[in-house]
Design a protein around this motif. Structure first.
Motif, PDB file in Angstrom:
ATOM      1  N   LEU A   1      66.454  50.395  44.324  1.00  0.00           N
ATOM      2  CA  LEU A   1      66.392  51.357  43.226  1.00  0.00           C
ATOM      3  C   LEU A   1      65.270  52.337  43.529  1.00  0.00           C
ATOM      4  CD1 LEU A   1      67.211  52.328  40.368  1.00  0.00           C
ATOM      5  CD2 LEU A   1      65.553  50.679  39.458  1.00  0.00           C
ATOM      6  N   GLU A   2      65.598  53.642  43.490  1.00  0.00           N
ATOM      7  CA  GLU A   2      64.600  54.676  43.782  1.00  0.00           C
ATOM      8  C   GLU A   2      64.522  55.666  42.622  1.00  0.00           C
ATOM      9  OE1 GLU A   2      65.114  54.591  48.652  1.00  0.00           O
ATOM     10  OE2 GLU A   2      65.765  56.361  47.534  1.00  0.00           O
ATOM     11  N   VAL A   3      63.338  56.236  42.439  1.00  0.00           N
ATOM     12  CA  VAL A   3      63.081  57.185  41.350  1.00  0.00           C
ATOM     13  C   VAL A   3      62.466  58.440  41.940  1.00  0.00           C
ATOM     14  CG1 VAL A   3      61.690  57.595  39.269  1.00  0.00           C
ATOM     15  CG2 VAL A   3      62.842  55.395  39.589  1.00  0.00           C
ATOM     16  N   TYR A   4      62.833  59.593  41.342  1.00  0.00           N
ATOM     17  CA  TYR A   4      62.293  60.875  41.813  1.00  0.00           C
ATOM     18  C   TYR A   4      61.122  61.309  40.920  1.00  0.00           C
ATOM     19  CZ  TYR A   4      61.952  65.617  43.563  1.00  0.00           C
ATOM     20  OH  TYR A   4      61.492  66.775  44.124  1.00  0.00           O
ATOM     21  N   PHE A   5      59.962  61.583  41.543  1.00  0.00           N
ATOM     22  CA  PHE A   5      58.783  62.106  40.854  1.00  0.00           C
ATOM     23  C   PHE A   5      58.577  63.558  41.277  1.00  0.00           C
ATOM     24  CE2 PHE A   5      58.240  57.569  41.377  1.00  0.00           C
ATOM     25  CZ  PHE A   5      57.799  57.139  40.135  1.00  0.00           C
ATOM     26  N   ASP A   6      58.243  64.436  40.336  1.00  0.00           N
ATOM     27  CA  ASP A   6      58.073  65.845  40.699  1.00  0.00           C
ATOM     28  C   ASP A   6      56.639  66.169  41.114  1.00  0.00           C
ATOM     29  OD1 ASP A   6      56.590  65.977  38.357  1.00  0.00           O
ATOM     30  OD2 ASP A   6      57.634  67.748  37.569  1.00  0.00           O
TER      31      ASP A   6
ATOM     32  N   ILE B   1      61.831  58.728  27.939  1.00  0.00           N
ATOM     33  CA  ILE B   1      61.007  58.746  26.731  1.00  0.00           C
ATOM     34  C   ILE B   1      59.880  59.725  27.009  1.00  0.00           C
ATOM     35  CG2 ILE B   1      59.610  57.379  25.145  1.00  0.00           C
ATOM     36  CD1 ILE B   1      61.203  54.921  26.030  1.00  0.00           C
ATOM     37  N   ASN B   2      60.047  60.952  26.532  1.00  0.00           N
ATOM     38  CA  ASN B   2      59.061  62.025  26.714  1.00  0.00           C
ATOM     39  C   ASN B   2      58.778  62.305  28.184  1.00  0.00           C
ATOM     40  OD1 ASN B   2      57.341  63.971  25.495  1.00  0.00           O
ATOM     41  ND2 ASN B   2      55.561  62.714  25.984  1.00  0.00           N
ATOM     42  N   ASN B   3      59.752  62.020  29.042  1.00  0.00           N
ATOM     43  CA  ASN B   3      59.477  62.139  30.469  1.00  0.00           C
ATOM     44  C   ASN B   3      59.584  63.588  30.943  1.00  0.00           C
ATOM     45  OD1 ASN B   3      62.375  61.695  29.962  1.00  0.00           O
ATOM     46  ND2 ASN B   3      62.535  62.050  32.165  1.00  0.00           N
ATOM     47  N   THR B   4      58.585  64.004  31.716  1.00  0.00           N
ATOM     48  CA  THR B   4      58.578  65.344  32.303  1.00  0.00           C
ATOM     49  C   THR B   4      58.373  65.299  33.813  1.00  0.00           C
ATOM     50  OG1 THR B   4      56.208  65.509  31.769  1.00  0.00           O
ATOM     51  CG2 THR B   4      57.758  66.507  30.209  1.00  0.00           C
ATOM     52  N   TYR B   5      57.756  64.217  34.305  1.00  0.00           N
ATOM     53  CA  TYR B   5      57.462  64.117  35.733  1.00  0.00           C
ATOM     54  C   TYR B   5      58.428  63.182  36.463  1.00  0.00           C
ATOM     55  CZ  TYR B   5      52.934  65.615  33.782  1.00  0.00           C
ATOM     56  OH  TYR B   5      51.948  66.258  33.082  1.00  0.00           O
ATOM     57  N   ILE B   6      59.058  62.274  35.722  1.00  0.00           N
ATOM     58  CA  ILE B   6      59.952  61.282  36.322  1.00  0.00           C
ATOM     59  C   ILE B   6      61.369  61.762  36.040  1.00  0.00           C
ATOM     60  CG2 ILE B   6      60.395  58.812  36.567  1.00  0.00           C
ATOM     61  CD1 ILE B   6      57.929  58.371  34.746  1.00  0.00           C
ATOM     62  N   GLU B   7      62.084  62.251  37.037  1.00  0.00           N
ATOM     63  CA  GLU B   7      63.261  63.077  36.781  1.00  0.00           C
ATOM     64  C   GLU B   7      64.614  62.419  37.026  1.00  0.00           C
ATOM     65  OE1 GLU B   7      62.888  66.712  38.898  1.00  0.00           O
ATOM     66  OE2 GLU B   7      61.115  67.372  37.797  1.00  0.00           O
ATOM     67  N   GLN B   8      64.745  61.544  37.990  1.00  0.00           N
ATOM     68  CA  GLN B   8      66.048  60.986  38.353  1.00  0.00           C
ATOM     69  C   GLN B   8      65.904  59.568  38.864  1.00  0.00           C
ATOM     70  OE1 GLN B   8      67.233  64.715  40.845  1.00  0.00           O
ATOM     71  NE2 GLN B   8      69.136  63.593  40.485  1.00  0.00           N
ATOM     72  N   ALA B   9      67.057  58.902  38.983  1.00  0.00           N
ATOM     73  CA  ALA B   9      67.077  57.566  39.580  1.00  0.00           C
ATOM     74  C   ALA B   9      68.343  57.424  40.414  1.00  0.00           C
ATOM     75  CB  ALA B   9      67.021  56.493  38.501  1.00  0.00           C
ATOM     76  N   ARG B  10      68.290  56.526  41.396  1.00  0.00           N
ATOM     77  CA  ARG B  10      69.460  56.300  42.240  1.00  0.00           C
ATOM     78  C   ARG B  10      69.383  54.908  42.855  1.00  0.00           C
ATOM     79  NH1 ARG B  10      68.039  60.312  47.410  1.00  0.00           N
ATOM     80  NH2 ARG B  10      66.466  58.950  48.397  1.00  0.00           N
ATOM     81  N   ILE B  11      70.523  54.435  43.341  1.00  0.00           N
ATOM     82  CA  ILE B  11      70.592  53.188  44.102  1.00  0.00           C
ATOM     83  C   ILE B  11      71.038  53.544  45.513  1.00  0.00           C
ATOM     84  CG2 ILE B  11      71.753  50.961  44.346  1.00  0.00           C
ATOM     85  CD1 ILE B  11      72.089  50.934  41.308  1.00  0.00           C
TER      86      ILE B  11
ATOM     87  N   GLU C   1      73.843  57.824  41.716  1.00  0.00           N
ATOM     88  CA  GLU C   1      72.705  58.693  41.404  1.00  0.00           C
ATOM     89  C   GLU C   1      72.912  59.367  40.058  1.00  0.00           C
ATOM     90  OE1 GLU C   1      71.065  62.871  43.192  1.00  0.00           O
ATOM     91  OE2 GLU C   1      71.290  61.201  44.614  1.00  0.00           O
ATOM     92  N   THR C   2      71.844  59.492  39.295  1.00  0.00           N
ATOM     93  CA  THR C   2      71.923  60.170  37.998  1.00  0.00           C
ATOM     94  C   THR C   2      71.600  61.641  38.160  1.00  0.00           C
ATOM     95  OG1 THR C   2      69.596  59.947  37.373  1.00  0.00           O
ATOM     96  CG2 THR C   2      71.058  58.072  36.914  1.00  0.00           C
ATOM     97  N   GLY C   3      71.892  62.413  37.118  1.00  0.00           N
ATOM     98  CA  GLY C   3      71.397  63.777  37.050  1.00  0.00           C
ATOM     99  C   GLY C   3      69.952  63.774  36.584  1.00  0.00           C
ATOM    100  N   GLU C   4      69.375  64.940  36.430  1.00  0.00           N
ATOM    101  CA  GLU C   4      67.998  65.026  35.965  1.00  0.00           C
ATOM    102  C   GLU C   4      67.904  64.615  34.502  1.00  0.00           C
ATOM    103  OE1 GLU C   4      66.428  68.869  36.703  1.00  0.00           O
ATOM    104  OE2 GLU C   4      66.379  68.605  38.878  1.00  0.00           O
ATOM    105  N   VAL C   5      66.825  63.922  34.181  1.00  0.00           N
ATOM    106  CA  VAL C   5      66.572  63.486  32.807  1.00  0.00           C
ATOM    107  C   VAL C   5      65.171  63.965  32.464  1.00  0.00           C
ATOM    108  CG1 VAL C   5      66.707  61.537  31.234  1.00  0.00           C
ATOM    109  CG2 VAL C   5      67.789  61.408  33.464  1.00  0.00           C
ATOM    110  N   ILE C   6      65.077  65.125  31.808  1.00  0.00           N
ATOM    111  CA  ILE C   6      63.774  65.747  31.583  1.00  0.00           C
ATOM    112  C   ILE C   6      63.587  66.043  30.104  1.00  0.00           C
ATOM    113  CG2 ILE C   6      62.262  67.674  32.172  1.00  0.00           C
ATOM    114  CD1 ILE C   6      63.835  67.997  34.740  1.00  0.00           C
ATOM    115  N   LYS C   7      62.449  65.636  29.555  1.00  0.00           N
ATOM    116  CA  LYS C   7      62.086  65.934  28.158  1.00  0.00           C
ATOM    117  C   LYS C   7      63.187  65.500  27.192  1.00  0.00           C
ATOM    118  CE  LYS C   7      59.133  69.869  29.313  1.00  0.00           C
ATOM    119  NZ  LYS C   7      58.888  71.304  29.124  1.00  0.00           N
ATOM    120  N   THR C   8      63.637  64.306  27.348  1.00  0.00           N
ATOM    121  CA  THR C   8      64.699  63.823  26.466  1.00  0.00           C
ATOM    122  C   THR C   8      64.478  62.367  26.143  1.00  0.00           C
ATOM    123  OG1 THR C   8      67.052  63.385  26.294  1.00  0.00           O
ATOM    124  CG2 THR C   8      66.136  63.327  28.484  1.00  0.00           C
ATOM    125  N   ASN C   9      64.976  61.954  25.002  1.00  0.00           N
ATOM    126  CA  ASN C   9      64.924  60.548  24.629  1.00  0.00           C
ATOM    127  C   ASN C   9      66.311  59.947  24.634  1.00  0.00           C
ATOM    128  OD1 ASN C   9      62.150  60.595  24.174  1.00  0.00           O
ATOM    129  ND2 ASN C   9      62.444  61.429  22.126  1.00  0.00           N
TER     130      ASN C   9
END
Length: 306
Positions: A100-105, A82-92, A143-151
């Protein structure tokens, strides 16, 4: 894996209740652990975690993660931003327990929260982290791909069991994937009047084959079908192209019917000519026999005169 994802979809259609909220920071950019199946109990099941930056030094944004773990090592993960630009991916990951881990840029120092949601009160044994998050580590299980600027949903779902879809949803349309989608069935709806049964209308102007040939020679593609350059530059609406191809199939059917009628007409004409020729041959044989008889009679007369 595919069955697991279906189960998640069914579970998450039920009531979601906020169970826990924590605040967090990170020491920098990279992978950080936001929670795990670490509580005493079953340590399996589905959870939804929302990772949110509430503003301040950051643009308000959220990454929503749906994760599932069963009794064995099978896991799955699905995310949307949701309007995310800094929080890019997630993985287990598997690091003794499953996390559960999340990637921050970038580094997160304030105004950041984690929200854990239960499904109709079901406890999965998942616990949120809080405070300074631990750096991510362990064996990646999904692991997911990048999720940037998308809803919208994003996968590039990589798991130990299977790869369901590759690519990133880039968010210009309702759903965009740069990669491969596997599906057993796709349903495309059509606007009224767009299905090309109009080809069979009596007032439809069907091009002659000579006109089609001239068009192909001039343009190197079929009439009313986009050229390769158009598709390569602009892409192609699958439903629209299917209808255009159906139009060509129906036109081709009319050409085949026309050719068949011509062939049948020529066949009838040929059979008539064949029958007529047979009669002429029979008549010719009769005439030939008459001539032979006349010649024999003439020879007799000649011998009598002598």
């Amino acid at each position: 894996m595919k069955n697991t994802i279906i189960i998640i979809g069914i579970l998450l259609s039920h009531t979601l209740t906020a169970q826990t909220e924590t605040s967090f920071t990170t020491s920098g950019a990279g992978w950080f652990r936001v929670g795990g199946w670490t509580a005493s109990g079953s340590n399996r099941g589905a959870v939804r975690v929302a990772v949110s930056l509430r503003g301040g030094s950051y643009t308000p944004q959220t990454l929503v993660v749906d994760a599932f773990k069963n009794w064995s090592s099978d896991v799955s993960i699905k995310v949307w931003g949701i309007n995310n630009t800094y929080i890019e991916q997630a993985r287990i990951v598997d690091d003794g327990d499953y996390y559960l881990e999340v990637y921050f840029d970038r580094q997160v120092v304030s105004n950041a929260t984690l929200h854990l949601y239960t499904i109709e009160g079901y406890s999965s044994g998942f616990e949120l982290m809080s405070g300074a998050l631990q750096t991510g580590s362990g064996t990646v299980k999904s692991e997911t791909g990048e999720v940037i600027k998308t809803n919208f949903f994003s996968n590039s779902l990589v798991s130990a069991a299977n790869i369901i879809a590759e690519g990133d949803f880039v968010g210009k349309n309702d759903l965009e994937v740069q990669g491969t989608i596997e599906s057993q069935k796709v349903k495309v709806t059509a606007q009224p009047g767009s299905v090309p049964d109009y080809v069979f209308s009596t007032n439809y102007e069907l091009k002659t084959l000579k006109e089609v040939e001239d068009f192909i020679n001039a343009n190197s593609h079929l009439p009313n079908i986009p050229s390769s350059k158009e598709i390569e530059s602009n892409g192609q609406d699958v439903g629209e192209l299917q209808l255009k191809l159906l139009e060509k199939i129906e036109e081709l059917t009319l050409y085949v019917i026309e050719q068949n009628n011509t062939i049948e007409s020529l066949t009838v004409g040929y059979k008539k000519l064949e029958a007529k020729n047979k009669r002429l041959l029979e008549e010719n044989d009769d005439i030939r026999a008459m001539l032979v008889n006349l010649k024999q009679e003439l020879d007799k007369l000649k011998r009598g005169v002598k």
